[in-house]
Design an enzyme around this catalytic site. Structure first.
Site, PDB file in Angstrom:
ATOM      1  N   ARG A  81      37.285  21.109  24.019  1.00  0.00           N
ATOM      2  CA  ARG A  81      35.907  20.608  24.148  1.00  0.00           C
ATOM      3  C   ARG A  81      34.924  21.770  23.993  1.00  0.00           C
ATOM      4  O   ARG A  81      35.301  22.935  24.132  1.00  0.00           O
ATOM      5  CB  ARG A  81      35.712  19.939  25.520  1.00  0.00           C
ATOM      6  N   PHE A  91      27.606  22.691  34.307  1.00  0.00           N
ATOM      7  CA  PHE A  91      27.929  21.651  35.287  1.00  0.00           C
ATOM      8  C   PHE A  91      26.949  21.718  36.453  1.00  0.00           C
ATOM      9  O   PHE A  91      26.402  22.777  36.752  1.00  0.00           O
ATOM     10  CB  PHE A  91      29.360  21.838  35.793  1.00  0.00           C
ATOM     11  N   GLY A 128      36.666  41.678  34.011  1.00  0.00           N
ATOM     12  CA  GLY A 128      35.574  40.803  33.590  1.00  0.00           C
ATOM     13  C   GLY A 128      34.301  41.155  34.344  1.00  0.00           C
ATOM     14  O   GLY A 128      34.187  42.239  34.911  1.00  0.00           O
ATOM     15  N   GLU A 158      38.240  34.393  27.492  1.00  0.00           N
ATOM     16  CA  GLU A 158      38.873  34.450  28.811  1.00  0.00           C
ATOM     17  C   GLU A 158      40.030  33.466  28.866  1.00  0.00           C
ATOM     18  O   GLU A 158      39.855  32.277  28.612  1.00  0.00           O
ATOM     19  CB  GLU A 158      37.859  34.069  29.896  1.00  0.00           C
ATOM     20  N   ASN A 211      40.356  38.709  30.739  1.00  0.00           N
ATOM     21  CA  ASN A 211      39.378  38.961  29.682  1.00  0.00           C
ATOM     22  C   ASN A 211      39.916  39.910  28.616  1.00  0.00           C
ATOM     23  O   ASN A 211      40.538  40.917  28.925  1.00  0.00           O
ATOM     24  CB  ASN A 211      38.112  39.568  30.273  1.00  0.00           C
ATOM     25  N   LYS A 249      38.768  33.991  40.144  1.00  0.00           N
ATOM     26  CA  LYS A 249      39.953  33.978  40.997  1.00  0.00           C
ATOM     27  C   LYS A 249      39.683  33.227  42.294  1.00  0.00           C
ATOM     28  O   LYS A 249      40.536  32.509  42.797  1.00  0.00           O
ATOM     29  CB  LYS A 249      40.366  35.422  41.295  1.00  0.00           C
ATOM     30  N   HIS A 251      50.282  29.654  35.125  1.00  0.00           N
ATOM     31  CA  HIS A 251      51.431  30.205  35.851  1.00  0.00           C
ATOM     32  C   HIS A 251      50.870  30.988  37.039  1.00  0.00           C
ATOM     33  O   HIS A 251      49.782  31.544  36.948  1.00  0.00           O
ATOM     34  CB  HIS A 251      52.232  31.157  34.946  1.00  0.00           C
TER      35      HIS A 251
HETATM   36  P1  ADP Z   1      37.716  39.278  36.150  1.00  0.00           P
HETATM   37  O1  ADP Z   1      36.254  38.983  36.322  1.00  0.00           O
HETATM   38  O2  ADP Z   1      38.049  40.748  36.287  1.00  0.00           O
HETATM   39  O3  ADP Z   1      38.256  38.704  34.864  1.00  0.00           O
HETATM   40  P2  ADP Z   1      39.093  37.102  37.538  1.00  0.00           P
HETATM   41  O4  ADP Z   1      38.700  36.597  38.898  1.00  0.00           O
HETATM   42  O5  ADP Z   1      38.768  36.218  36.372  1.00  0.00           O
HETATM   43  O6  ADP Z   1      38.457  38.547  37.374  1.00  0.00           O
HETATM   44  O7  ADP Z   1      40.645  37.423  37.562  1.00  0.00           O
HETATM   45  C1  ADP Z   1      41.275  37.779  36.358  1.00  0.00           C
HETATM   46  C2  ADP Z   1      42.501  38.652  36.566  1.00  0.00           C
HETATM   47  O8  ADP Z   1      43.447  37.983  37.418  1.00  0.00           O
HETATM   48  C3  ADP Z   1      43.240  38.883  35.266  1.00  0.00           C
HETATM   49  O9  ADP Z   1      42.715  40.000  34.551  1.00  0.00           O
HETATM   50  C4  ADP Z   1      44.682  39.108  35.735  1.00  0.00           C
HETATM   51  O10 ADP Z   1      44.903  40.488  35.978  1.00  0.00           O
HETATM   52  C5  ADP Z   1      44.750  38.335  37.035  1.00  0.00           C
HETATM   53  N1  ADP Z   1      45.521  37.064  36.971  1.00  0.00           N
HETATM   54  C6  ADP Z   1      46.440  36.680  37.896  1.00  0.00           C
HETATM   55  N2  ADP Z   1      46.961  35.477  37.588  1.00  0.00           N
HETATM   56  C7  ADP Z   1      46.357  35.080  36.417  1.00  0.00           C
HETATM   57  C8  ADP Z   1      46.511  33.915  35.605  1.00  0.00           C
HETATM   58  N3  ADP Z   1      47.361  32.914  35.922  1.00  0.00           N
HETATM   59  N4  ADP Z   1      45.747  33.829  34.475  1.00  0.00           N
HETATM   60  C9  ADP Z   1      44.891  34.834  34.159  1.00  0.00           C
HETATM   61  N5  ADP Z   1      44.700  35.954  34.901  1.00  0.00           N
HETATM   62  C10 ADP Z   1      45.434  36.096  36.030  1.00  0.00           C
HETATM   63 MG    MG Z   2      37.945  36.648  34.316  1.00  0.00          MG
END
Ligand code: ADP
Ligand code: MG
Length: 165
Positions: free
Chosen positions: A104, A109, A15, A79, A29, A21, A84
């Site tokens: 929604r 925010f 993303g 996204e 994404n 995270k 889990h």
């Molecule tokens: P990005 O900006 O790359 O999307 P994020 O901080 O949104 O970074 O983290 C997304 C990544 O985290 C996902 O692509 C996946 O590999 C990993 N991930 C681990 N646990 C989950 C979860 N429960 N739901 C979605 N993505 C998860």
């Molecule tokens: Mg993401």
């Protein structure tokens, strides 16, 4: 929304590092190829449904469909937060989802705390709604059992299989 339930799958891409995270709510994404196939009546906002990574277990999910800042808000992004705790990231793997219902619209925010609280409400709502028998049924759809296990083979192009699968 006539297009719900909506089934789709695609390779998980990086993303734009908005730090989901770090908020404790990572969002996987989808590539543009998946987003571009979205039916016109699927509006931006928060959805709930089922998701599975590769040929793994099927979990509840919440998905945000929004305007993608990377493309100056001219393109949508999809996204998915899978409800889990995974041991490892799953970039490059195939994520299969069915969007079941709408929670929604998108909104902004005033604080990070308010955003996190709203997302946690969305997650709670998703958990409850998905227990309805007609929603549990979708978890058992053939779509999930036919999920490819990996996208790393040499022939792999970002795979998208849409409604009418
Ligand atoms: P990005 O900006 O790359 O999307 P994020 O901080 O949104 O970074 O983290 C997304 C990544 O985290 C996902 O692509 C996946 O590999 C990993 N991930 C681990 N646990 C989950 C979860 N429960 N739901 C979605 N993505 C998860
Ligand atoms: Mg993401």
């Amino acid at each position: 929304m006539r297009s719900l339930p909506y089934f789709c799958r695609g390779t998980v891409i990086r993303g734009f590092g908005r730090g989901s995270k770090e908020l404790g709510i990572p969002t996987a994404n989808f590539p543009d190829s998946v987003v571009e196939h979205l039916p016109a009546d699927i509006s931006t906002g928060i959805y709930y449904g089922w998701a599975c990574v590769g040929n793994g277990d099927i979990y509840k999910m919440v998905m945000s469909i929004g305007w993608n800042p990377y493309y100056k808000n001219t393109k949508k992004s999809m996204e998915t937060h899978v409800i889990h705790t995974f041991k490892e990231d799953f970039y490059g793997q195939i994520l299969s989802v069915v969007m079941v219902g709408y929670i929604r619209p998108e909104r902004s925010f005033n604080s990070l705390e308010a955003l996190i609280a709203a997302i946690n409400n969305d997650i709670e709502e998703a958990k409850v709604k998905l227990e309805l028998p007609e929603h549990i049924k979708l978890k058992e759809d053939n779509f999930f059992t036919s999920a490819p296990s990996t996208s790393t083979s040499s022939t792999a192009t970002p795979k998208t299989i849409m409604n009418g699968h």
